[in-house]
Design an enzyme around this catalytic site. Structure first.
Site, PDB file in Angstrom:
ATOM      1  N   ASP A 336       0.806  -0.970  -0.200  1.00  0.00           N
ATOM      2  CA  ASP A 336       0.025   0.445   0.181  1.00  0.00           C
ATOM      3  C   ASP A 336       0.901   1.470   0.547  1.00  0.00           C
ATOM      4  O   ASP A 336       2.062   1.042   0.694  1.00  0.00           O
ATOM      5  CB  ASP A 336      -1.207  -0.014   1.223  1.00  0.00           C
ATOM      6  N   GLU A 371       1.540  -0.191  -4.781  1.00  0.00           N
ATOM      7  CA  GLU A 371       0.308   0.892  -5.285  1.00  0.00           C
ATOM      8  C   GLU A 371       1.671   1.931  -5.743  1.00  0.00           C
ATOM      9  O   GLU A 371       2.092   2.637  -4.610  1.00  0.00           O
ATOM     10  CB  GLU A 371      -0.247   0.903  -4.050  1.00  0.00           C
TER      11      GLU A 371
END
Length: 657
Positions: A336, A371
């Site tokens: 993330d 990401e």
């Protein structure tokens, strides 16, 4: 009272050796560390950690056993302007704890103070760490090691995936156990999925703001104990680890990999008004990026940012990742806000954590997905990660939606995204699989909502619809919301088919959002992070079996096309791809930039994707040969042999010769 022996400075955390427990804790700026153990009556016993090797504090407690509850009190300066926020009145979680007892509730005692320290003791209500012992029989478990070129990722939430599944026993729905249930595994196999990517399973907390509104953090991107499984997904919190490993073992047996979404960019301690759970009280200055005024650099939008260029924090993050691979046999990670991993503070491909992962014989062998952004200046790093990483390809997402839903993308731009975005990823020896192609993800509209809503509808989140992106590239086809006339439903279905076909027959690694294959809607909520309810739980009773069959047929078709599974960049004349106009001729430069949205893509000289993304029915002349439409575009028992395709508006079809 038993005295602590000096013990050993490694490994980090609490480890039982059969005779006692060794405790270790990193803190470069602490002046004293107390180990606090709690007996069965909740009585606290404190011990100074006697060992101090470099920045590691350690001690050994003879006769301590698994099940022992513990925490730390860390002494040092309270100097907020310098980034130091030590407060021994607060019981702290071991960053490497494997199990937590207690809940992370919104309570004033779980705050250290802002400018002045809060010296009220919180041991009575603070969560405690639990010493665990690890004995698990993996039997003959082996990682599937699916080649990247054959990988199909399915992004899912542990609870939301199975909580409403009528064929899974009620008592295990929404749990780790349900992931390994034969019903779930058979479904994934029939769909053609090779990798199950789970939203965060490391223990997380709900933000105080959400708790005060009667909401909770559903997605899990608010970590508090990175080595501990989130207990709410277990049938029994004490056996969470074994339940999780049982599921992984069952998935592996079926040839399905497990990828964990992991949050190394921030912690649940949030900003300076946030709770004190662990890192802030252990060594705030080392664990976080601190500004000159002592506040946090908020490069994550979550109040703080972990300093993954600090050697001790790199060691912590690396140990965490190795734990999940070695102890739980996970097959990879999705990181993330992964740009934080490369901050020094500017982003660098040779940042310390990237280097540590590359040099690790364990971590360098698993799937790594970034990401590739954060919210700070210079945070958008798509295409810039080290070669070991694949990356979420937002270029593909936006292009697919613009082409099919907004009708404003030239053929050349569409083809570039279809060809694994080589302009972005073809560098440093990377392969097409580095592009993780997606049309939707947990964050944003579901696929059905992309064709039913022009605007987000996030009122239920309690922020007056201000949260969530406004750049959705969606199209409600003339009516906002679900339902409508038969014509409207059919046009929306055609758009869904076009988007799924683009996703699953493009070069790169496709990622499918769980529920998109059967028409799940979040009723226009494009930021459902705090909706632990029927808005986000997949409703299997309402699933569209026709759409599921369509998706499965596309995935199985993909696996038959060499140009998509061989994971090699397409070169002019290599037989992998030809780009043709509606007359089966190579496109001119003008057609690429200004021509009508009609295109034929010939893959491996045998599979033809014919596209008519215009408003009119159009005749598409197929290349020479005997072509027949193939599933899911025609029944296998009734192929249509044709030389001209009557392309419906906003339609596409796949043929084989």
């Amino acid at each position: 009272m038993t005295q602590l022996a000096i013990g050993k400075p490694a490994p980090l955390g609490a480890h039982y050796d059969g005779q006692g427990v060794n405790f270790t804790l990193f803190s470069a700026h602490a002046e004293r560390v107390e180990l606090c153990v709690f007996d069965a009556n909740g009585q606290e016993h404190r011990y100074d950690l006697p060992g101090h090797s470099g920045d590691i504090w350690h001690g050994y407690l003879p006769d301590a056993r698994p099940g022992l509850r513990y925490g730390y009190r860390v002494h040092g300066p309270w100097q907020p302007a310098d980034g130091h926020r030590f407060n021994p009145a607060k019981l702290l979680i071991d960053p490497c704890a494997r199990q937590i007892d207690g809940e992370f509730k919104d309570n004033p005692l779980l705050h250290a103070g802002h400018n002045e320290p809060d010296y009220r003791d919180n041991a009575a209500i603070a969560p405690k760490c639990v010493v665990v012992v690890d004995h698990y029989d993996w039997e003959d478990d082996a990682p599937p090691r699916t080649p990247w070129g054959s990988t199909i990722i399915y992004e899912a939430h542990v609870k939301g995936l199975t909580y409403l599944h009528p064929e899974i026993p009620v008592e295990i729905r929404g749990t780790y156990k349900a992931l390994g249930h034969p019903v779930m595994i058979n479904y994934l196999k029939q769909l053609g999925i090779t990798a199950l990517e789970l939203l965060p399973v490391a223990q997380f907390a709900s933000e105080p703001r959400l708790q005060r509104m009667g909401l909770s953090n559903y997605w899990g991107y608010n970590p508090v104990a990175m080595f501990a499984l989130h207990p709410a997904y277990a049938c029994s919190p004490e056996t969470a680890l074994d339940e999780f490993r049982d599921a992984i073992k069952a998935l592996h047996k079926a040839g399905i990999e497990v990828i964990l979404d992991i949050v190394l960019n921030h912690s649940a301690e949030l900003d300076l008004d946030g709770p004190l759970f662990s890192l802030r009280g252990i060594d705030n200055r080392s664990y976080y990026w601190i500004r000159e005024d002592g506040d946090y650099h908020n490069w994550t939008g979550c109040g703080n940012t972990l300093n993954l260029s600090h050697p001790a924090v790199v060691d912590y993050a690396s140990a965490c990742l190795r734990y999940w691979v070695e102890t739980c046999h996970v097959d990879g990670f999705r990181f993330d806000l992964a740009a934080v991993m490369g901050r020094t503070p500017e982003f660098r491909q040779d940042a310390p954590l990237f280097t540590a992962i590359q040099n690790c014989p364990v971590l360098s062998q698993v799937k790594l997905i970034a990401e590739p952004w954060d919210i700070a200046p210079g945070g958008y790093q798509v295409g810039n990660f080290p070669p070991l990483f694949a990356e979420w390809n937002d270029h593909f997402r936006d292009a697919a939606r613009r082409f099919w839903l907004h009708y404003d993308l030239p053929l050349g731009a569409f083809a570039g995204r279809f060809a694994a975005s080589s302009d972005v990823f073809k560098r440093n020896g990377r392969l097409p699989s580095a592009a993780i192609n997606l049309v939707t993800a947990h964050d944003g509209f579901t696929l059905r909502d992309c064709v039913c809503f022009n605007h987000k509808h996030n009122e239920a989140n309690g922020e007056e619809n201000r949260d969530g992106t406004n750049n959705n590239y969606s199209n409600n086809h003339g009516k906002e919301g679900l339902g409508g006339s038969l014509d409207l439903v059919e046009r929306r279905r055609d758009s869904i088919h076009a988007l799924l076909t683009t996703l699953l027959l493009s070069q790169g690694t496709p990622m499918l959002l769980a529920g998109d294959e059967h028409g799940h809607s979040q009723h226009g909520n494009n930021n459902a992070y705090c909706q632990d309810n029927q808005l986000t739980w997949l409703d299997w009773s309402q699933a569209s079996s026709g759409l599921t069959a369509f998706t499965a047929a596309l995935i199985h078709l993909r696996k038959r096309i060499p140009a998509l599974v061989e994971n090699r960049w397409w070169e002019e004349g290599d037989g992998n791809v030809r780009w043709l106009n509606r007359y089966a001729q190579p496109l001119s430069t003008d057609e690429w930039q200004n021509g009508p949205k009609q295109l034929q893509i010939l893959l491996s000289d045998r599979f033809l994707i014919a596209i008519n993304a215009t408003l009119e029915v159009t005749e598409i002349v197929l290349p020479a040969g005997e072509w027949h439409a193939i599933p899911p575009f025609a029944g296998e028992d009734n192929p249509v042999i044709t030389a001209v395709w009557q392309g419906p508006a906003h339609g596409l079809c796949v043929f084989q010769r």
